[in-house]
Design a protein around this motif. Sequence first.
Motif, PDB file in Angstrom:
ATOM      1  N   VAL A   1     127.659  65.284 -46.251  1.00  0.00           N
ATOM      2  CA  VAL A   1     126.807  65.728 -47.348  1.00  0.00           C
ATOM      3  C   VAL A   1     125.360  65.729 -46.860  1.00  0.00           C
ATOM      4  N   SER A   2     124.695  66.875 -46.965  1.00  0.00           N
ATOM      5  CA  SER A   2     123.283  66.974 -46.593  1.00  0.00           C
ATOM      6  C   SER A   2     122.424  66.781 -47.837  1.00  0.00           C
ATOM      7  N   VAL A   3     121.538  65.790 -47.784  1.00  0.00           N
ATOM      8  CA  VAL A   3     120.631  65.502 -48.895  1.00  0.00           C
ATOM      9  C   VAL A   3     119.221  65.878 -48.458  1.00  0.00           C
ATOM     10  N   ILE A   4     118.628  66.845 -49.154  1.00  0.00           N
ATOM     11  CA  ILE A   4     117.299  67.344 -48.793  1.00  0.00           C
ATOM     12  C   ILE A   4     116.268  66.778 -49.764  1.00  0.00           C
TER      13      ILE A   4
ATOM     14  N   LYS B   1     117.845  75.027 -43.776  1.00  0.00           N
ATOM     15  CA  LYS B   1     118.118  75.526 -42.422  1.00  0.00           C
ATOM     16  C   LYS B   1     118.692  74.429 -41.525  1.00  0.00           C
ATOM     17  N   LYS B   2     118.324  73.181 -41.799  1.00  0.00           N
ATOM     18  CA  LYS B   2     118.778  72.060 -40.976  1.00  0.00           C
ATOM     19  C   LYS B   2     120.052  71.411 -41.509  1.00  0.00           C
ATOM     20  N   ALA B   3     120.492  71.828 -42.700  1.00  0.00           N
ATOM     21  CA  ALA B   3     121.645  71.191 -43.328  1.00  0.00           C
ATOM     22  C   ALA B   3     122.930  71.503 -42.561  1.00  0.00           C
TER      23      ALA B   3
ATOM     24  N   ILE C   1     117.799  59.824 -40.648  1.00  0.00           N
ATOM     25  CA  ILE C   1     116.901  60.748 -41.336  1.00  0.00           C
ATOM     26  C   ILE C   1     116.372  61.790 -40.350  1.00  0.00           C
ATOM     27  N   ASP C   2     116.480  63.063 -40.719  1.00  0.00           N
ATOM     28  CA  ASP C   2     115.796  64.138 -40.016  1.00  0.00           C
ATOM     29  C   ASP C   2     114.484  64.389 -40.751  1.00  0.00           C
ATOM     30  N   TYR C   3     113.371  64.168 -40.073  1.00  0.00           N
ATOM     31  CA  TYR C   3     112.061  64.300 -40.714  1.00  0.00           C
ATOM     32  C   TYR C   3     111.389  65.576 -40.229  1.00  0.00           C
ATOM     33  N   LEU C   4     111.154  66.507 -41.163  1.00  0.00           N
ATOM     34  CA  LEU C   4     110.554  67.797 -40.842  1.00  0.00           C
ATOM     35  C   LEU C   4     109.104  67.816 -41.312  1.00  0.00           C
ATOM     36  N   ILE C   5     108.175  68.027 -40.402  1.00  0.00           N
ATOM     37  CA  ILE C   5     106.757  68.140 -40.752  1.00  0.00           C
ATOM     38  C   ILE C   5     106.417  69.626 -40.782  1.00  0.00           C
TER      39      ILE C   5
ATOM     40  N   ILE D   1     126.367  60.851 -44.783  1.00  0.00           N
ATOM     41  CA  ILE D   1     125.234  61.559 -45.361  1.00  0.00           C
ATOM     42  C   ILE D   1     124.235  61.947 -44.270  1.00  0.00           C
ATOM     43  N   GLN D   2     123.767  63.159 -44.331  1.00  0.00           N
ATOM     44  CA  GLN D   2     122.639  63.614 -43.516  1.00  0.00           C
ATOM     45  C   GLN D   2     121.423  63.705 -44.433  1.00  0.00           C
TER      46      GLN D   2
END
Length: 335
Positions: free
Chosen positions: A6-9, A84-86, A65-69, A34-35
């Motif tokens: 499960v991708s949580v944005i 896009k990253k999910a 955690i994938d952290y997108l700046i 979980i992503q």
Amino acid sequence: MSNELVSVIIPTYKGSDSICVALESLAQQTYKNIQVIVSDDNGPGESEQLKTQEIVDIYKSYISIDYLINEHVNGSHARNEGLKKAKGEYVCFLDDDDFFLNDYIEKAVTTLSSNNECSIVFFNVVIASKDSSARIVSNEEIDYRDILFSTKEIGTGSNLFFRKNIYEETGGFDERYLRFQDFEFVTKKLKNYKSIWIKENKIVKFFNKTDNYLNYQKSLQMQELYRNDSLEHGLINDEELSKMRSVQQHNLYKDMLARYMPKEDVRNVYDLLLKNNDLSFSDKAMWQVYKTSKAIFKAVLGAYMYLVYGKSNNNGSEYLEFRTELQRNYLRKCK
């Protein structure tokens, strides 16, 4: 039970004062595959971005955690960058000032895996304000026309758990939208895919920000864009256009008034969360909230104190005693 990813944005903008509560609720989930994707719209090097990164770095010790700046654009762009990253079979969003109760994702996965004809699942939402007042959003079912004409609501953009394929088939958020992007996204999805509503309180939304609202004229512009797009995509006809305009205008007036003249004497948030006694926050998360936003801390504490200690935050001495204990525990752990 299914164990699909499960991708949580978490799209975030000026949310460093509350994002630790959102992250803590993910760390407490009973479902572990979980992503977590934090999509930061503050802009690289901005003070809010740096403060958000500090909190994200703390939670990387507990969850992946994938952290997108991102460059600062808008909420739609931040959501799309997250999409896009999910990598998950399922996707959901969590606003930086909301939180999930700890079995939310497990319940959502179980629901969709046992209802193959459905692509979206909604749950009841507890909407709480910084003065600890609250209400519940609950429906038997919901249709795209309910959203268009405001006969029903989903409560928050965090109340959207869906199969990833519907994004792959129909696309993401329209980045022209500075507001109402959730409405635009949800109406298109509900027009083409079946949904189910589970009448259990699983999501809590906090109204605490005042600096992210558009001014009146820009809100009118976004309403007009939403109407025209709805007409263009066949969601409404020419006769319904004026009805939608009237409903939108009424809601905008009501929203402007509510922002500056909040209702008093509404039931406290802990009353609404009483049956969900699985709420759990670490003292570290609570202390972070207290340091950055005492108003949000008070609202979270109302639910937390009742569920964990059976106390009401209406009693000033109990509130002070518990707050002091949180500080003491946190400082002791840091030594």
